[in-house]
Enzyme design. Structure first.
Site, PDB file in Angstrom:
ATOM      1  CB  SER A 141      -0.888   0.007   1.254  1.00 12.55           C
ATOM      2  OG  SER A 141      -1.482   1.270   1.469  1.00 12.55           O
ATOM      3  CE1 TYR A 163      -4.703  -1.723   4.691  1.00 17.63           C
ATOM      4  CE2 TYR A 163      -3.547   0.343   4.288  1.00 17.63           C
ATOM      5  CZ  TYR A 163      -4.167  -0.798   3.812  1.00 17.63           C
ATOM      6  OH  TYR A 163      -4.244  -1.013   2.451  1.00 17.63           O
TER       7      TYR A 163
END
Length: 257
Positions: free
Chosen positions: A148, A161
């Site tokens: 990501s 995350y």
């Protein structure tokens, strides 16, 4: 006719978390490049619907499903063994399964932290190790870990995350260090902010979208289709000497200040 370096005909790919969003788009791209794809997810109904749609595009014989929990070590080993026995040896693994939990750290419950790390990071270790144990014996394979933009950047309220995705970059390098000698290429693909079902509320937020488009040199949200070409490249022969890298597909977000 596609170039041989991007032709996946005859190869078998497992894509975790592929019933929707980025995983679904990547699985579709691999199938359209010629691979037989094994879709994975825990929601059997959604998984079946995705498989039916993909079969209508590439043919019923090149789309299979395997519903298992990527965070359960025994379920992972059992499922990977079944896929290899019933479908064939896996040439490609895409570790895509993951989810987001937004909450300030001072309010974050330990169990919520653990859930994100288990799904977004530990699952890649579990599935990757199970698949690689077979790839090592065959001395070939491709593993793509879906990272990501948060692999390199952080924002308030997404600590687990960001930690998981940063850890996934480290895991990618560790996999490279241990398995590259067996002609296994392990790389990360790091999307920027991409329009999906899960990000729809953020896309609809004018202030947030304004921030994203202003922060991204390309001036727009990413589309799931933007990830297909890089994924096919990392899964194919064109990337045979690319190893341990994280490729950012983010419209330039991580390249500027």
């Amino acid at each position: 006719m596609s170039h041989a370096l991007f032709d996946l005909t005859g190869r078998i790919a497992l894509v975790t978390g592929s019933s929707r969003g980025i995983g679904r788009a990547v699985a579709t791209g691999l199938a359209e490049a010629g691979a037989t794809v094994v879709l994975n997810g825990r929601n059997s109904e959604r998984l079946s619907s995705t498989a039916a749609e993909l079969r209508s595009r590439v043919g019923a014989d090149r789309v299979r499903t395997s519903a298992f929990d990527v965070t359960d070590p025994s379920a992972v080993d059992e499922a990977v063994g079944a896929v290899e026995s019933e479908i064939g040896p896996l040439d490609i693994l895409v570790n895509n399964a993951g989810f987001q939990h937004r909450q300030p750290m001072l309010e974050l419950a330990p169990q919520d932290w653990d859930a994100v790390l288990r799904t977004d990071l530990t699952s890649a270790f579990l599935v990757g190790r199970s698949v690689a144990s077979r790839m090592v014996a065959r001395r070939r394979g491709k593993i793509v870990n879906i990272c990501s933009v948060q692999t390199a950047l952080a924002r308030p309220s997404i600590a687990p995350y960001a930690a998981a995705k940063a850890g996934l970059a480290g895991l990618t390098r560790a996999m490279c260090a241990e398995w590259a000698g067996y002609d296994i290429q392990v790389n990360g693909l790091a999307p920027g902010y991409v329009e999906t079902e899960l990000t729809a509320p953020l896309v609809a937020d004018e202030a947030f979208t304004g921030w994203i488009t202003g922060r991204t040199p390309a001036g727009r949200w990413g589309r799931i289709e933007d990830l297909v070409g890089p994924a096919v490249w990392l899964a194919g022969s064109g990337s045979d000497f690319v190893n341990g890298q994280v490729i950012f597909v983010d419209g330039g977000m991580t390249a500027v200040v």
